[in-house]
Design an enzyme around this catalytic site. Structure first.
Site, mmCIF file in Angstrom:
data_model
loop_
_atom_site.group_PDB
_atom_site.id
_atom_site.type_symbol
_atom_site.label_atom_id
_atom_site.label_comp_id
_atom_site.label_asym_id
_atom_site.label_seq_id
_atom_site.Cartn_x
_atom_site.Cartn_y
_atom_site.Cartn_z
ATOM 1 C CD GLU A 163 74.839 107.713 54.490
ATOM 2 O OE1 GLU A 163 76.057 107.584 54.703
ATOM 3 O OE2 GLU A 163 74.066 106.756 54.427
ATOM 4 C CG ASP A 189 84.402 106.326 58.722
ATOM 5 O OD1 ASP A 189 83.470 105.908 58.028
ATOM 6 O OD2 ASP A 189 84.270 107.188 59.597
#
Length: 265
Positions: free
Chosen positions: A49, A60
């Site tokens: 990824e 995040d």
């Protein structure tokens, strides 16, 4: 069949679970990031990824936010991310690579979605995870990406109930990414007992492999979660090593231990 489909089929034939590693493009700089990326397959990574730097991430935690800021300070962008992948593909044409990020940098890029998809396919992208595009917006990117031959990978969470799940998985392909904890990356630890029934439920609804991420940072945790899923994703723990400025061989050794744990699952 995409490279992602092929990889899961090969792993299933070997009786192994997938290990997926996340890293941010251009972090800590283009050359080092490419060196790390090139070393991931040999370290046991089945799918990479690759994060696209963005100023305003929503899912995040602090570790990956800091990586994004370092990448942006180095001139990181969608175009630079694709350049990095092109360089990787000159040596590796088999490892699946998924771009992970947010819609704004794609939408705002010259040529918009159409040009992005053309460039992504040409660079060797296999799939997309775009965190802030819900199923109601599939016409924006998901359906065009699928038509271009890319897997569009959706996230399911502990709050994705049976009523919502069909919409989430309708146009999903490749695999479903199950977010094991409520919150952001790098937060609470994943619990295999909690994850197992959710993985089974989502797998039955989607007919796809289910890979679990968030809250996995050790080989032991990777093994435990892999034992109840089709694979695991580790991101923040790897990005933390990069952010600490550890030597590339040391980072890859850390990844190798995580991958071994996942494969034991």
């Amino acid at each position: 069949m995409t490279r992602i489909d092929d990889r899961f089929a090969a792993l299933k034939a070997q009786g192994k679970k997938a290990f997926v590693a996340y890293m941010m493009a251009s972090d800590p700089d283009d050359a080092t990031a490419l060196q790390i990326m090139r070393g991931l397959p040999e370290a046991g990574v089945d799918i990479i990824e690759l994060g696209m730097p963005f100023t305003d991430p929503m899912a995040d935690g602090g570790t990956i936010q800091a990586a994004g800021q370092r990448a942006l300070a180095n001139g990181g962008s969608v175009s630079r991310t694709l350049d990095m992948l092109r360089a990787f593909r000159r040596e590796d044409t088999t490892t699946p690579v998924v771009l992970m990020g947010y819609y704004n940098p794609i939408y705002a890029r010259p040529g918009g979605v159409t040009q992005f998809l053309t460039d992504a396919v040409e660079a060797g992208v296999d799939g997309l995870i775009v965190v802030d595009l819900p199923p109601e917006e599939d016409s924006e990117l998901c359906i065009p990406a699928s038509a271009a031959g890319l897997n569009f990978i959706r996230l399911a969470t502990p709050t994705t109930d049976d009523k919502r799940l069909p919409a989430v998985v309708k146009n999903t392909s490749g695999f479903v990414y199950y977010v094991s904890v409520t919150g952001i990356t790098g937060g609470a630890a994943a619990n295999a007992a909690d994850v197992a029934p959710e993985v089974a439920r989502i797998r039955a609804g989607a007919g796809l492999p289910v890979v679990v991420g968030f809250g996995i940072s050790t080989p032991e945790a990777a093994q435990q979660i892999a034992s109840v899923a089709d694979g695991v994703v580790v991101g923040s723990a790897i990005v933390k090593q990069i952010g600490e400025g550890r030597p590339v061989p040391e980072i890859l050794d850390f990844v190798r231990d995580l991958a071994a744990g996942a494969h034991r699952g």
